[in-house]
Design an enzyme around this catalytic site. Structure first.
Site, PDB file in Angstrom:
ATOM      1  CG  ASN A 102      -2.126  -1.003   0.773  1.00  0.00           C
ATOM      2  OD1 ASN A 102      -2.537  -1.747  -0.072  1.00  0.00           O
ATOM      3  ND2 ASN A 102      -2.806  -1.592   2.410  1.00  0.00           N
ATOM      4  CE  LYS A 103       3.048   2.033   5.021  1.00  0.00           C
ATOM      5  NZ  LYS A 103       2.552   0.418   6.196  1.00  0.00           N
ATOM      6  CG  ASN A 104       3.535   6.958  -1.170  1.00  0.00           C
ATOM      7  OD1 ASN A 104       2.950   6.642  -0.672  1.00  0.00           O
ATOM      8  ND2 ASN A 104       3.145   8.809  -1.359  1.00  0.00           N
TER       9      ASN A 104
END
Ligand SMILES: *Cc1c(COP(=O)(O)O)cnc(C)c1O
Length: 388
Positions: free
Chosen positions: A186-188
């Site tokens: 889910n992280k950038n």
């Protein structure tokens, strides 16, 4: 006119291009799939990205933070000051090294730890501060490091959500003490699972390398020794090439996230205005387009002005094909923490925001029309549930 229902918009979704898929295939065919040359290349590239500071990668952000605490020498009997509004990994790793998390209330505007309240929480046992940059918005780094210096504390930055964020023009990670990132899906920037730690010097980097592989050091051609207790927390070459490809795409991702966040502010305000809801105390994020990497777009619901709870808002959005998330309830409300004597009422701002914060969809692959659809659906639900 189309009678098909619009596609479901999840609260987040990773983007992978063909080059990434090809790079993974190449590693799989190479005969070396675990930690090897691609990991070394990823670490060197990250080190360059962070202005030459040493960087080591790990299997996930949680392992990264645990090893950061170990590198800082934090353990049994030590206290670490942190925030109750984070993914529970933050305080779990403090417990896992035998230390005690001390929760300080948050600033209702930034939703990060309120640095003005930290001094009152410092005791002779305090060894470190562990701030979290919720949704990618950093704390005031000048104030943070002035505090740390004044009280002789280490700083372990939980920058899990802040890859690509800045402070006064400098990248988060390029400044500071120990800075921990997560590359979870889910992280950038993602490697599926993974994380990296920015360290201060080669000695710390060497210790981190030992800790991620059983505490092992190799000696000559056939020798080895173990002098500290380490785990099995290495990142594989398959994950590392995904990270290398993601790094190339990061500027485009960031441009897109920023544009979408700008639209959210404009469209939500326009919808509230059109619905006659300008007196609704809906709390939007800090409107800062230079420091934040817009990891998430989070609103705080004015539950006192609504005749429903957050779950109802989420269910009704889901019925409109819009996914949402809760990041996060106050950690002090979890059973494990309550059993250790923590109380959500000790940090009342965190308690309120943990009950009413809501993450709306934001990811680079979203279309402009999605923002309009989400904002009008969301404001429609607020209007329907507005008290009298
Ligand atoms: C994602 C995240 C972590 C943990 O990272 P993992 O890679 O999932 O182990 C820790 N802290 C925060 C604030 C996070 O968002």
């Amino acid at each position: 006119m189309s009678n098909s229902t619009p596609a479901f918009i999840p609260f987040t979704r990773p983007s992978f291009n063909q080059e990434t898929i090809d790079a993974v295939s190449e590693v799989l065919r190479s005969g070396w799939v675990t930690s090897g040359p691609k990991l070394a290349e990823f670490e060197a590239t990250l080190s360059e990205y962070f202005g030459g500071r040493p960087v080591r990668c790990f299997a996930n952000g949680t392992a990264t933070m645990k090893i950061a605490l170990q590198v800082a020498g934090i353990g049994e009997g030590d206290e670490v000051i942190t925030t109750p509004i984070s993914w529970v990994a933050t305080s779990n790793v403090i417990l896992s090294v035998g230390a005690k998390p001390i929760f300080v209330d948050i600033d209702p505007i930034t939703r990060n730890i309120d640095l003005n309240k930290v001094v009152a929480a410092i005791t002779p046992k305090t060894r470190a501060i562990m701030p979290v940059y919720l949704a990618g918005l950093p704390v005031d780094m000048d104030q943070l490091y002035a505090l740390a210096k004044q009280h002789n504390l280490r700083v372990i930055e939980d920058a899990a959500q802040a890859f690509g964020s800045h402070w006064k023009g400098q990248k988060i990670g390029s400044i500071g003490d120990l800075v921990s990132f997560s590359f979870q899906a889910n992280k950038n920037l993602t490697t599926i699972e993974g994380g990296c730690l920015v360290l201060n010097n080669p000695d710390e980097a060497k210790l981190a390398e030992k800790l991620r592989l059983q505490g092992l050091t190799r000696q000559g051609m056939d020798g080895m020794d173990v002098d500290v207790l380490g785990g099995k927390d290495n990142l594989t070459d398959v994950n590392a090439v995904i990270g290398l490809e993601q790094l190339k795409q990061l500027p485009a991702y960031q441009t897109r996230r920023t544009a979408l966040a700008r639209q959210y502010f404009d469209v939500i305000r326009a919808e509230l205005n059109a619905a006659g809801l300008m007196d609704l105390k809906l709390e939007l994020p800090v409107e800062n387009f230079t420091d934040s990497n817009w990891h998430m777009f989070q609103v705080v619901l004015p539950l006192h002005q609504l005749n429903c709870d957050r779950a109802t808002v989420m269910t009704e959005l889901k019925d409109l094909g819009i996914g949402t998330g809760v990041h996060y309830p106050a950690i002090t409300g979890f059973t494990l923490y309550k059993e250790q004597g923590y109380k959500t009422s000790d940090t009342p701002i965190a308690e309120r925001i943990g009950r009413s914060i809501l993450t709306l969809p934001l990811f680079p692959g979203m279309a402009d029309e999605d923002i309009g659809r989400i904002a009008s659906g969301f404001v429609g639900i607020l209007k329907k549930h507005r008290k009298n």
